[in-house]
Design an enzyme around this catalytic site. Structure first.
Site, PDB file in Angstrom:
ATOM      1  CE  LYS A   1      -2.812   0.908   3.539  1.00 51.92           C
ATOM      2  NZ  LYS A   1      -4.049   0.909   4.374  1.00 51.92           N
TER       3      LYS A   1
ATOM      4  CG  ASP B   1     -13.059   2.937   7.246  1.00 49.47           C
ATOM      5  OD1 ASP B   1     -14.262   2.934   6.909  1.00 49.47           O
ATOM      6  OD2 ASP B   1     -12.149   3.293   6.481  1.00 49.47           O
TER       7      ASP B   1
ATOM      8  CG  ASP C   1      -7.726   0.506   5.694  1.00 46.62           C
ATOM      9  OD1 ASP C   1      -7.117   0.992   6.665  1.00 46.62           O
ATOM     10  OD2 ASP C   1      -8.075   1.167   4.704  1.00 46.62           O
TER      11      ASP C   1
END
Length: 440
Positions: A158, A288, A307
């Site tokens: 990432k 999230d 994530d």
């Protein structure tokens, strides 16, 4: 978003003036659309409302396109809005905003190369037998590339967009200004605590070393669990703007919509079980609930978790407050529920009795899946519609608007996101049985 798939990517604007100009252009475009639509409605004898003029598909498409191209905190805030209002907006508007939850525009090769050289040095390619220059995914803060190390390890890398950390504060301030200008947020509501919390969390999400730590912690917490799968951290290749982890072959969880009822029920059960463990066992929550953060490994039959940038530690008192509220709902103790909701800050101490009753009625509807010791059918949209109607009615009484403690807002967002995902899967889950294990 027609320009989203530009072949060579679209540069990320990272100067303060450049990003401010994008916000200015966005506001001007929306204002122009509102003026044009207003004139049209007046010409036909209609008296347009501000919200009707603002929340049109054309205006939402302008905002979505611009946020997707800006990326960074601006797009992240748009994602938050799309998650929190997904089932409360008209479907056409929800679908437009929902595009922010999928792939963003990726950055051009020259920006990617500069970011990798900044993190790994000029000879970074010597670490890899293969590195895919085209991203396999692009999100609000960074994009993901697949790579193979010299040792043969299959990795997901990432890479953060340039200027993300430096633009967090200004992006949040600019979005707040847009909300004020468009009157979506009443002037009397103090949103400063929320803005400060948003800035803090977005700064944390942009720190990949911090995320790496939580990735490793969740890997340890779920190690050996046959139901969940967390990528393995590659710390030697991780910097504050590059995160290296093992690649896991999987499919987006939305694709499970086409799977059998049994598979969908199991995945929704795993999501709810994990939510309870995060709150009551780990006291550590990935807050999230973006659908892209959950995938399905069909080969190993496991829920893949991705994530961990928005991970938050949960205070013991906050955990106990939630336990008290849920216990009150399970036992039907309405007085205890009101007191617990007041203690945690959902109900203001000076709120009128009729408003307290209205909020508790909403809470009762939201907690309806807990009322029965049997599978709850999340495909039933009646609860969502009732909550929407009740919320819209309360929203007209602006003296009622107040913000609960900020440390609960992101927990609530996670609850809402899991609910929406279970609804998307049309799952049937015994929610009461899951929660009772942790609160009774």
């Amino acid at each position: 978003m027609q320009d989203k798939y530009a072949k060579d990517g679209r540069p990320v604007p990272f100067g303060r003036l450049s990003r401010f100009a994008r916000f200015g252009g966005m506001a001007a475009g929306v204002a122009g659309g509102m003026f044009f639509d207003g004139v049209q409605q007046l010409a036909t004898g209609k008296r347009p409302s501000l919200n009707d003029l603002l929340m049109t598909p054309a205006n939402m498409l302008k905002v979505t396109n611009q946020l997707a191209n800006m990326r960074g905190a601006a797009m992240k805030l748009g994602q938050m809005l799309s998650m929190d209002t997904g089932d409360f907006l008209p479907r056409e508007l929800s679908d437009i905003l929902g595009q922010l939850r999928s792939d963003a525009q990726h950055m051009p090769s020259r920006q990617l190369e500069a970011q990798l050289e900044k993190g790994w040095g000029a000879d970074w390619r010597s670490n890899f037998a293969e590195f895919g220059d085209k991203p396999i995914a692009a999100a609000s803060i960074g994009q993901v590339h697949r790579a193979t190390t010299i040792a043969g390890d299959d990795l997901a890398i990432k890479v953060q967009y340039p200027g993300v950390r430096g633009s967090v504060d200004s992006d949040v301030n600019n979005v707040a200004s847009l909300l004020r200008v468009t009157n979506l947020v009443p002037q009397e509501l103090d949103i400063k605590p929320l803005l400060q919390e948003a800035k803090r969390q977005l700064h944390e999400e942009a720190d990949y070393q911090r995320e790496a730590g939580y990735l490793a912690r969740f890997g340890d917490l779920l190690a050996g669990d046959p139901d969940y799968q967390v990528p393995r951290l590659y710390a030697a290749l991780t910097t504050d703007s590059i995160l290296a982890m093992s690649y896991i072959e999987s499919v987006p969880i939305e694709q499970v919509e086409r799977a059998s009822q049994k598979v969908r029920d199991r995945l929704a059960t795993l999501l709810l079980e994990l939510l309870m463990r995060e709150l009551f066992e780990f006291r550590l929550m990935q807050t999230d609930p973006n659908f892209a953060n959950y995938r399905f490994n069909a080969v190993d039959d496991r829920l893949v978790l991705l994530d961990f940038g928005a991970t938050q530690e949960i205070r013991e008192q906050t955990m106990e407050d939630y336990r008290t509220i849920m216990r009150a709902v399970l036992t039907g103790d309405e007085a205890a529920g009101v007191q617990a909701a007041t203690d945690i800050g959902f109900i203001a101490s000076d709120m009128k009795p009729k408003h307290q009753k209205a909020i508790m009625e909403m809470t009762k509807v939201a907690m309806e899946p807990l009322q029965y010791d049997e599978p709850f059918d999340f495909s039933n949209t009646q609860i969502t519609q009732r909550l929407s109607d009740m919320g819209m009615e309360l929203a007209t009484e602006r003296e009622l608007w107040h913000l609960p403690p900020v440390d609960t807002l992101f927990i609530q967002r996670k609850f809402s996101g899991v609910y929406l995902l279970a609804s998307r899967l049309k799952a049937k889950v015994n929610v009461r049985a899951i929660i009772a294990k942790y609160v009774v």
